[in-house]
Design a protein around this motif. Structure first.
Motif, PDB file in Angstrom:
ATOM      1  N   ALA A   4     -68.754  14.412 -31.893  1.00  0.00           N
ATOM      2  CA  ALA A   4     -68.108  12.583 -31.140  1.00  0.00           C
ATOM      3  C   ALA A   4     -69.197  11.830 -30.327  1.00  0.00           C
ATOM      4  O   ALA A   4     -69.321  10.986 -30.768  1.00  0.00           O
ATOM      5  CB  ALA A   4     -66.393  13.484 -30.545  1.00  0.00           C
ATOM      6  N   TYR A   5     -69.948  13.113 -29.815  1.00  0.00           N
ATOM      7  CA  TYR A   5     -71.399  12.422 -29.238  1.00  0.00           C
ATOM      8  C   TYR A   5     -72.133  12.073 -30.370  1.00  0.00           C
ATOM      9  O   TYR A   5     -71.831  10.649 -30.351  1.00  0.00           O
ATOM     10  CB  TYR A   5     -71.515  13.426 -28.376  1.00  0.00           C
ATOM     11  CG  TYR A   5     -73.512  13.387 -27.841  1.00  0.00           C
ATOM     12  CD1 TYR A   5     -72.795  12.981 -26.327  1.00  0.00           C
ATOM     13  CD2 TYR A   5     -74.054  13.562 -28.049  1.00  0.00           C
ATOM     14  CE1 TYR A   5     -74.458  13.179 -25.935  1.00  0.00           C
ATOM     15  CE2 TYR A   5     -75.200  13.075 -27.773  1.00  0.00           C
ATOM     16  CZ  TYR A   5     -75.470  12.894 -26.535  1.00  0.00           C
ATOM     17  OH  TYR A   5     -77.026  12.535 -25.914  1.00  0.00           O
ATOM     18  N   ARG A   6     -72.252  12.825 -31.214  1.00  0.00           N
ATOM     19  CA  ARG A   6     -73.026  11.949 -32.653  1.00  0.00           C
ATOM     20  C   ARG A   6     -72.685  10.067 -32.981  1.00  0.00           C
ATOM     21  O   ARG A   6     -74.029  10.681 -33.193  1.00  0.00           O
ATOM     22  CB  ARG A   6     -73.159  13.216 -33.587  1.00  0.00           C
ATOM     23  CG  ARG A   6     -74.225  14.183 -33.020  1.00  0.00           C
ATOM     24  CD  ARG A   6     -73.504  15.028 -34.484  1.00  0.00           C
ATOM     25  NE  ARG A   6     -74.866  16.309 -33.969  1.00  0.00           N
ATOM     26  CZ  ARG A   6     -76.938  16.410 -33.778  1.00  0.00           C
ATOM     27  NH1 ARG A   6     -76.889  15.769 -34.129  1.00  0.00           N
ATOM     28  NH2 ARG A   6     -76.580  17.661 -33.213  1.00  0.00           N
ATOM     29  N   VAL A   7     -71.157  10.725 -32.707  1.00  0.00           N
ATOM     30  CA  VAL A   7     -70.612   9.413 -33.776  1.00  0.00           C
ATOM     31  C   VAL A   7     -71.275   7.903 -32.895  1.00  0.00           C
ATOM     32  O   VAL A   7     -71.307   7.338 -33.042  1.00  0.00           O
ATOM     33  CB  VAL A   7     -68.961   9.590 -33.873  1.00  0.00           C
ATOM     34  CG1 VAL A   7     -68.835   7.615 -34.090  1.00  0.00           C
ATOM     35  CG2 VAL A   7     -68.528  10.214 -35.216  1.00  0.00           C
ATOM     36  N   VAL A   8     -70.984   8.341 -31.593  1.00  0.00           N
ATOM     37  CA  VAL A   8     -71.623   7.472 -30.580  1.00  0.00           C
ATOM     38  C   VAL A   8     -73.339   7.138 -29.721  1.00  0.00           C
ATOM     39  O   VAL A   8     -73.702   5.956 -29.315  1.00  0.00           O
ATOM     40  CB  VAL A   8     -70.181   6.912 -29.502  1.00  0.00           C
ATOM     41  CG1 VAL A   8     -68.712   7.330 -30.149  1.00  0.00           C
ATOM     42  CG2 VAL A   8     -70.594   8.462 -28.557  1.00  0.00           C
ATOM     43  N   ALA A   9     -73.480   8.081 -29.888  1.00  0.00           N
ATOM     44  CA  ALA A   9     -74.645   8.227 -29.058  1.00  0.00           C
ATOM     45  C   ALA A   9     -76.079   7.341 -29.483  1.00  0.00           C
ATOM     46  O   ALA A   9     -76.209   7.825 -30.908  1.00  0.00           O
ATOM     47  CB  ALA A   9     -74.787  10.002 -29.063  1.00  0.00           C
ATOM     48  N   PRO A  10     -77.164   7.094 -28.680  1.00  0.00           N
ATOM     49  CA  PRO A  10     -78.515   6.214 -30.138  1.00  0.00           C
ATOM     50  C   PRO A  10     -78.664   7.090 -30.494  1.00  0.00           C
ATOM     51  O   PRO A  10     -78.891   8.895 -30.161  1.00  0.00           O
ATOM     52  CB  PRO A  10     -78.998   5.529 -28.633  1.00  0.00           C
ATOM     53  CG  PRO A  10     -78.408   6.620 -27.370  1.00  0.00           C
ATOM     54  CD  PRO A  10     -76.968   6.680 -27.952  1.00  0.00           C
ATOM     55  N   LYS A  11     -79.669   7.374 -31.525  1.00  0.00           N
ATOM     56  CA  LYS A  11     -80.899   8.104 -31.554  1.00  0.00           C
ATOM     57  C   LYS A  11     -81.693   9.168 -31.352  1.00  0.00           C
ATOM     58  O   LYS A  11     -81.913  10.155 -31.199  1.00  0.00           O
ATOM     59  CB  LYS A  11     -81.696   7.560 -33.265  1.00  0.00           C
ATOM     60  CG  LYS A  11     -80.369   6.971 -34.210  1.00  0.00           C
ATOM     61  CD  LYS A  11     -81.680   5.959 -35.737  1.00  0.00           C
ATOM     62  CE  LYS A  11     -80.448   4.954 -36.364  1.00  0.00           C
ATOM     63  NZ  LYS A  11     -81.338   4.814 -37.659  1.00  0.00           N
ATOM     64  N   ARG A  12     -82.174   8.098 -29.966  1.00  0.00           N
ATOM     65  CA  ARG A  12     -83.301   8.824 -29.673  1.00  0.00           C
ATOM     66  C   ARG A  12     -82.769  10.207 -28.542  1.00  0.00           C
ATOM     67  O   ARG A  12     -82.784  10.995 -28.634  1.00  0.00           O
ATOM     68  CB  ARG A  12     -83.645   7.778 -28.178  1.00  0.00           C
ATOM     69  CG  ARG A  12     -82.802   7.651 -27.073  1.00  0.00           C
ATOM     70  CD  ARG A  12     -83.596   7.244 -25.591  1.00  0.00           C
ATOM     71  NE  ARG A  12     -83.086   6.275 -25.012  1.00  0.00           N
ATOM     72  CZ  ARG A  12     -82.238   7.218 -23.794  1.00  0.00           C
ATOM     73  NH1 ARG A  12     -81.991   8.491 -23.426  1.00  0.00           N
ATOM     74  NH2 ARG A  12     -81.275   6.857 -23.299  1.00  0.00           N
ATOM     75  N   LEU A  13     -81.078  10.139 -28.509  1.00  0.00           N
ATOM     76  CA  LEU A  13     -80.758  11.211 -27.662  1.00  0.00           C
ATOM     77  C   LEU A  13     -80.103  12.378 -28.984  1.00  0.00           C
ATOM     78  O   LEU A  13     -80.169  13.652 -28.024  1.00  0.00           O
ATOM     79  CB  LEU A  13     -79.236  10.623 -26.895  1.00  0.00           C
ATOM     80  CG  LEU A  13     -79.427   9.789 -25.726  1.00  0.00           C
ATOM     81  CD1 LEU A  13     -77.924   9.659 -25.092  1.00  0.00           C
ATOM     82  CD2 LEU A  13     -80.677  10.298 -24.300  1.00  0.00           C
ATOM     83  N   LEU A  14     -79.588  11.653 -30.105  1.00  0.00           N
ATOM     84  CA  LEU A  14     -79.072  12.918 -31.277  1.00  0.00           C
ATOM     85  C   LEU A  14     -80.989  13.708 -31.174  1.00  0.00           C
ATOM     86  O   LEU A  14     -80.745  14.822 -31.676  1.00  0.00           O
ATOM     87  CB  LEU A  14     -79.037  11.969 -32.214  1.00  0.00           C
ATOM     88  CG  LEU A  14     -77.355  11.698 -32.383  1.00  0.00           C
ATOM     89  CD1 LEU A  14     -77.281  10.553 -33.195  1.00  0.00           C
ATOM     90  CD2 LEU A  14     -76.832  12.249 -31.555  1.00  0.00           C
ATOM     91  N   ALA A  15     -81.750  12.773 -30.975  1.00  0.00           N
ATOM     92  CA  ALA A  15     -83.466  13.899 -31.383  1.00  0.00           C
ATOM     93  C   ALA A  15     -83.599  14.371 -30.088  1.00  0.00           C
ATOM     94  O   ALA A  15     -84.125  15.406 -30.798  1.00  0.00           O
ATOM     95  CB  ALA A  15     -84.255  12.955 -31.714  1.00  0.00           C
ATOM     96  N   GLN A  16     -82.812  14.157 -28.486  1.00  0.00           N
ATOM     97  CA  GLN A  16     -82.726  15.072 -28.004  1.00  0.00           C
ATOM     98  C   GLN A  16     -81.834  16.028 -28.168  1.00  0.00           C
ATOM     99  O   GLN A  16     -82.891  17.956 -27.851  1.00  0.00           O
ATOM    100  CB  GLN A  16     -82.991  14.129 -26.761  1.00  0.00           C
ATOM    101  CG  GLN A  16     -82.665  15.144 -25.342  1.00  0.00           C
ATOM    102  CD  GLN A  16     -82.498  14.119 -23.882  1.00  0.00           C
ATOM    103  OE1 GLN A  16     -82.550  13.459 -23.340  1.00  0.00           O
ATOM    104  NE2 GLN A  16     -81.864  14.887 -22.871  1.00  0.00           N
ATOM    105  N   LEU A  17     -81.381  16.221 -28.468  1.00  0.00           N
ATOM    106  CA  LEU A  17     -79.926  16.872 -28.898  1.00  0.00           C
ATOM    107  C   LEU A  17     -80.132  17.798 -29.770  1.00  0.00           C
ATOM    108  O   LEU A  17     -79.900  19.472 -29.918  1.00  0.00           O
ATOM    109  CB  LEU A  17     -78.836  16.641 -29.181  1.00  0.00           C
ATOM    110  CG  LEU A  17     -77.148  17.537 -30.048  1.00  0.00           C
ATOM    111  CD1 LEU A  17     -77.001  17.731 -28.516  1.00  0.00           C
ATOM    112  CD2 LEU A  17     -76.311  16.642 -30.026  1.00  0.00           C
ATOM    113  N   ASP A  18     -81.322  17.508 -30.528  1.00  0.00           N
ATOM    114  CA  ASP A  18     -81.545  18.165 -31.966  1.00  0.00           C
ATOM    115  C   ASP A  18     -82.701  18.694 -31.951  1.00  0.00           C
ATOM    116  O   ASP A  18     -83.103  20.241 -32.717  1.00  0.00           O
ATOM    117  CB  ASP A  18     -81.613  17.401 -33.817  1.00  0.00           C
ATOM    118  CG  ASP A  18     -80.129  17.188 -33.430  1.00  0.00           C
ATOM    119  OD1 ASP A  18     -78.833  16.986 -33.779  1.00  0.00           O
ATOM    120  OD2 ASP A  18     -79.984  16.338 -34.754  1.00  0.00           O
TER     121      ASP A  18
END
Length: 122
Positions: free
Chosen positions: A107-121
């Motif tokens: 769910a987070y990945r559906v709405v989060a901006p790319k910079r936060l996805l990069a941080q998560l990964d």
């Protein structure tokens, strides 16, 4: 893995959501709701529209239909947001919290901006 009983579903859901980068919690429509910036990705539903305890969340395309068809005792199409593909997850049944963690992260990945996805990964 054996599903765990729903002892404190709100506390467990809260911990999963707040562990993700830059997530905030505030009430929306009278329920605890988790945001990435100004976008909602998970909302708790404590008897909000029926007699069940659950949460509603953003879901990748096609996931709602697949899970609701496969396991209607665990998943449902929530009111108001179900037409947008959001998934409802019952928490008043035995809950596999590892699976819920995956659903929350999706769910987070559906709405989060790319910079936060990069941080998560990262």
């Amino acid at each position: 893995m054996t599903p765990e009983p729903p002892d404190d579903p709100l506390g467990r859901l809260r911990a999963l959501c707040l562990a993700l980068p830059e997530v905030s919690e505030r009430l929306s429509h009278g329920e605890p709701t988790w945001f990435v910036g100004r976008r909602v990705f998970v909302q708790y539903a404590d008897h909000h529209h029926d007699d069940r305890v659950a949460f509603w969340c953003a879901a990748p395309e096609g996931v709602q239909e697949m899970l609701v068809a496969a396991e209607p005792t665990r998943f449902f199409r929530p009111p108001y947001v179900g037409h947008r593909g959001w998934l409802g997850v019952y928490l008043d049944v035995p809950v596999d919290w590892n699976r819920v963690a995956e659903i929350v992260e999706d769910a987070y990945r559906v709405v989060a901006p790319k910079r936060l996805l990069a941080q998560l990964d990262g």
